[in-house]
Enzyme design. Sequence first.
Site, PDB file in Angstrom:
ATOM      1  N   GLU A   1       0.836  -1.199   0.000  1.00  0.00           N
ATOM      2  CA  GLU A   1       0.000   0.000   0.000  1.00  0.00           C
ATOM      3  C   GLU A   1       0.876   1.256   0.000  1.00  0.00           C
ATOM      4  O   GLU A   1       0.580   2.235  -0.683  1.00  0.00           O
ATOM      5  CB  GLU A   1      -0.907  -0.024   1.229  1.00  0.00           C
ATOM      6  N   HIS A   2       1.972   1.207   0.755  1.00  0.00           N
ATOM      7  CA  HIS A   2       2.887   2.346   0.794  1.00  0.00           C
ATOM      8  C   HIS A   2       3.641   2.510  -0.522  1.00  0.00           C
ATOM      9  O   HIS A   2       3.990   3.632  -0.902  1.00  0.00           O
ATOM     10  CB  HIS A   2       3.889   2.169   1.943  1.00  0.00           C
TER      11      HIS A   2
ATOM     12  N   GLU B   1       5.583   4.315  11.189  1.00  0.00           N
ATOM     13  CA  GLU B   1       4.141   4.159  11.394  1.00  0.00           C
ATOM     14  C   GLU B   1       3.855   3.094  12.448  1.00  0.00           C
ATOM     15  O   GLU B   1       2.917   3.226  13.242  1.00  0.00           O
ATOM     16  CB  GLU B   1       3.447   3.800  10.080  1.00  0.00           C
TER      17      GLU B   1
END
Length: 478
Positions: A92-93, A169
Amino acid sequence: MAASVCRLGITVGRALAKTRSPILLSLRRGQASVSYAQSLVGAPETCLTTLDNGLRVASEETGHATCTVGLWISAGSRYESEKNNGTGFFLEHMAFKGTKKHPQTALEQQVESMGAHLSAYTSREHTAYYMKTLAKDLPQAVELLSEVVQSSSLSEAEIEQQRSVVLRELEEVEGNLQEVCLDLLHATAFQGTPLGHSVLGPSSNARVLTRQDLMDYLNSHYKAPRMVLAAAGGVNHEELVSLAKSHFSGVSFEYEGDAVPVLSPCRFTGSEIRMRDDDMPLAHIAIAVEGASAASPDIVPLMVANSIIGSYDLTYGGGKHLSSRLARLAAEENLCHSFQAFHSSYSDTGLLGIYFVTDKHHIEDMMHWSQNAWMNLCTTVTESDVARGKNALKASLVGQLNGTTPVCDDIGRHILNYGRRIPLAEWDARIDAVTPRVVRDTCSKYIYDKCPAVAAVGPCEQLPDYNRMRSAMYWLRF
């Protein structure tokens, strides 16, 4: 030939669409207030088409000047192993860090020149990439999404750069105690199974994931039959299908060596996990039993039951006049800072529970009254309770579809979960069919005398022993 099926929510809706009813037009333009009944009657149609390679295209045309289009995929942390847990989140990143055709700078410039918003999320069973843009820019949006999903560059330099971002994160998410608590709840409830994995994965995996790991994940899970191209807003379905054929026809539907990934069954285990830290100001507690799967007929009675329990926060007005009995007790007795009933449903199981935040002196009382609320659902729920819960649930279902992005997300998840978009009129009819007897029987099936899973974070010394919490899952009545 691609098989296309267009469906209207109800027959009246079809008639309204043909006559261009003012009610429908006002709904589409968002220019007038309408009643709940009118919102059901005027619901736009959802069209569904399946391409030759198995990819499904679904859309809802509302006539707005903007639209949201995205790709929803049956892939998430549940499809990962302990070794590669976190791969989907890492991908996703990497999604917006450049494609083979557009480097990162060019990709960002093109999105910004359209005035669009490009985003993504990963959950335990789904991954989504979506873009909100002007309706006239739909072709460019679909092309960019196609590149992001099929032609991501995944350069070694970008992987190393994003590795540090992901690790940061993971550190930051430790401060979100609600997420930590619910991840721990999944870890203990589904221990030893893939559903116990967190979406973000452990930092030990994030440090060692390689480009080959990411490519293997893409090649194993990003297959056409597991994808849905969904759109809502000012979109024409035939145009969307044509764009899908142009940009997604090349998505493979074959698995190497016919090794089709199959979800292993996830076993629920009644258990507890405590992360005690007396330096924290508040305790975050979650208790849950095994719930219904997304496609189970029991899902609606359980949703009504959760609406009866409701939610509460210190910022709420009302106090002793709140409709939820547990909320009234929380306000009058200062039992907690907040609580919410939740039901996380998956393809073959679910978690039905209550999450609350309280100080260290009221944990035992709040746990007692939370379990007491469950017992009331199983034994003494009244007609007025059910009527209130049904109204609250209907309002919630309509209210959450406010805007093209929530509608698009709803379409994508419905097609993956049910194979079709369930219209509001059908939800309404299923909710109306729920009676107090149905609520009592369904809650007894899932809650009464069942072993709960419990997770606690913070100063949780006062949390009762597991055996006491287990014994509160039934009543001795004579």
